[in-house]
Design an enzyme around this catalytic site. Sequence first.
Site, mmCIF file in Angstrom:
data_model
loop_
_atom_site.group_PDB
_atom_site.id
_atom_site.type_symbol
_atom_site.label_atom_id
_atom_site.label_comp_id
_atom_site.label_asym_id
_atom_site.label_seq_id
_atom_site.Cartn_x
_atom_site.Cartn_y
_atom_site.Cartn_z
ATOM 1 N N TRP A 175 -29.135 31.783 15.204
ATOM 2 C CA TRP A 175 -28.156 32.162 16.093
ATOM 3 C C TRP A 175 -27.481 33.066 15.502
ATOM 4 O O TRP A 175 -26.958 34.074 16.016
ATOM 5 C CB TRP A 175 -27.516 31.128 16.451
ATOM 6 C CG TRP A 175 -28.248 29.891 17.228
ATOM 7 C CD1 TRP A 175 -28.578 28.554 16.740
ATOM 8 C CD2 TRP A 175 -28.897 30.029 18.671
ATOM 9 N NE1 TRP A 175 -29.193 28.155 17.590
ATOM 10 C CE2 TRP A 175 -29.549 28.837 18.822
ATOM 11 C CE3 TRP A 175 -28.870 30.978 19.341
ATOM 12 C CZ2 TRP A 175 -30.277 28.774 19.756
ATOM 13 C CZ3 TRP A 175 -29.795 30.796 20.343
ATOM 14 C CH2 TRP A 175 -30.534 29.714 20.707
ATOM 15 N N ASP A 226 -18.789 31.357 14.951
ATOM 16 C CA ASP A 226 -19.487 30.654 15.992
ATOM 17 C C ASP A 226 -19.497 29.242 15.582
ATOM 18 O O ASP A 226 -20.282 28.746 14.533
ATOM 19 C CB ASP A 226 -20.910 31.221 15.968
ATOM 20 C CG ASP A 226 -21.739 30.489 17.242
ATOM 21 O OD1 ASP A 226 -21.305 29.618 17.532
ATOM 22 O OD2 ASP A 226 -22.791 31.013 17.255
ATOM 23 N N LYS A 238 -22.677 21.541 23.361
ATOM 24 C CA LYS A 238 -23.073 20.565 22.179
ATOM 25 C C LYS A 238 -21.906 19.518 21.980
ATOM 26 O O LYS A 238 -22.125 18.199 22.168
ATOM 27 C CB LYS A 238 -22.911 21.291 20.952
ATOM 28 C CG LYS A 238 -23.774 22.937 20.971
ATOM 29 C CD LYS A 238 -25.112 22.619 21.044
ATOM 30 C CE LYS A 238 -25.750 23.898 20.919
ATOM 31 N NZ LYS A 238 -27.394 23.733 20.975
#
Length: 360
Positions: A101, A169, A193
């Site tokens: 990511w 992030d 999540k």
Amino acid sequence: MPRAHNFFAGPAVLPVSVLEETRDAVMDFSNIGVSIMEISHRDKAFEKVVQEAQADALSIMGLSADEYAVIFIGGGASLQFAMVPMNFLQKKADYVNTGEWASKAIKEAKLLGEVVEVASSKSTNFNQLPKNIKYSGDADYVHITTNNTIFGTEWKTDPDVGNVPLIADMSSDMLGIRRDFKKYSLIYAGAQKNLGPSGVVMIVIKKAWMEAKAKQNLSSMLKYKTHVDGNSLYNTPPVLPIFVVGRTLKWIIKEGGLDAIQARNQKKAKLIYDVIDAHPEFYRGAVANKEDRSLMNITWTLPKPELEEKFVTEAKAKKMLGLKGHRSVGGMRASVYNACPMESVELLAKFMEEFYKTNK
């Protein structure tokens, strides 16, 4: 209905009480007589949902509404990979590459300006976090990914980047671990999540920095200021996911807040890591350094691929789902986010011990 033991990496497990509240709101929101999915986002009842979620998020994080704004928009974290540099990359930005990511965030930023990859653990297949990082010092911002869902590493402490704005992030460990949130100028987290379902991202942004540094020559929908000024209601937002995030935030407060959540997450992770450490020749932890191990995503391999397939099959028969590792790295992965019950983790640890004894 008996619930399975959910170890999926995302979308992931949600608190049962939140699911129940959502179920009820889907049929009749706030006793109004319409579903949460049917009500106008301009209605005062839904505006209250947004306002309470914003206030609860700031309260949990220990941030002031005078300094920080919370917004909810669509597109998930992947859109933020582009929105961050669109708004704030003027000359150059520092990025720390700790996984897939982070790599995608770097790729998007490079389309918009100069990116300095100040550190990377790619050479070791991201099985550790970079150490002794030297930041540029004059970058527009520093970007990190606090938890690496695929590889199982996590920043336990906030980096010291001097006076440079810090952006993170936090998609896969948002509100799962205590951080000094005041160190950050912008935080973004895809909800699926630790916060809620897929379909919405929560963004926490320092208002003064946004006003001073954000670019103005952007499309309205791509400006953070647009969504801050519109209180997340500039366009029709993802109403149902925002409702679920709001209820999840209230669940965190009810559970005792961030410190209580972190303590439980540490206990859950320790149960699994203890089994891995007790049988290192059989359960091979994927993360090189113990201090880099994630509390959220625990990764390991077994001696043979056939054993990994057997592990997944037998675990599934015991209603333990989502234990197969990401397709890019293989192995096993147990995602034990905030809402993953202690009983599920205890069952997995017990199963791992039994599987070891039978297959060693």
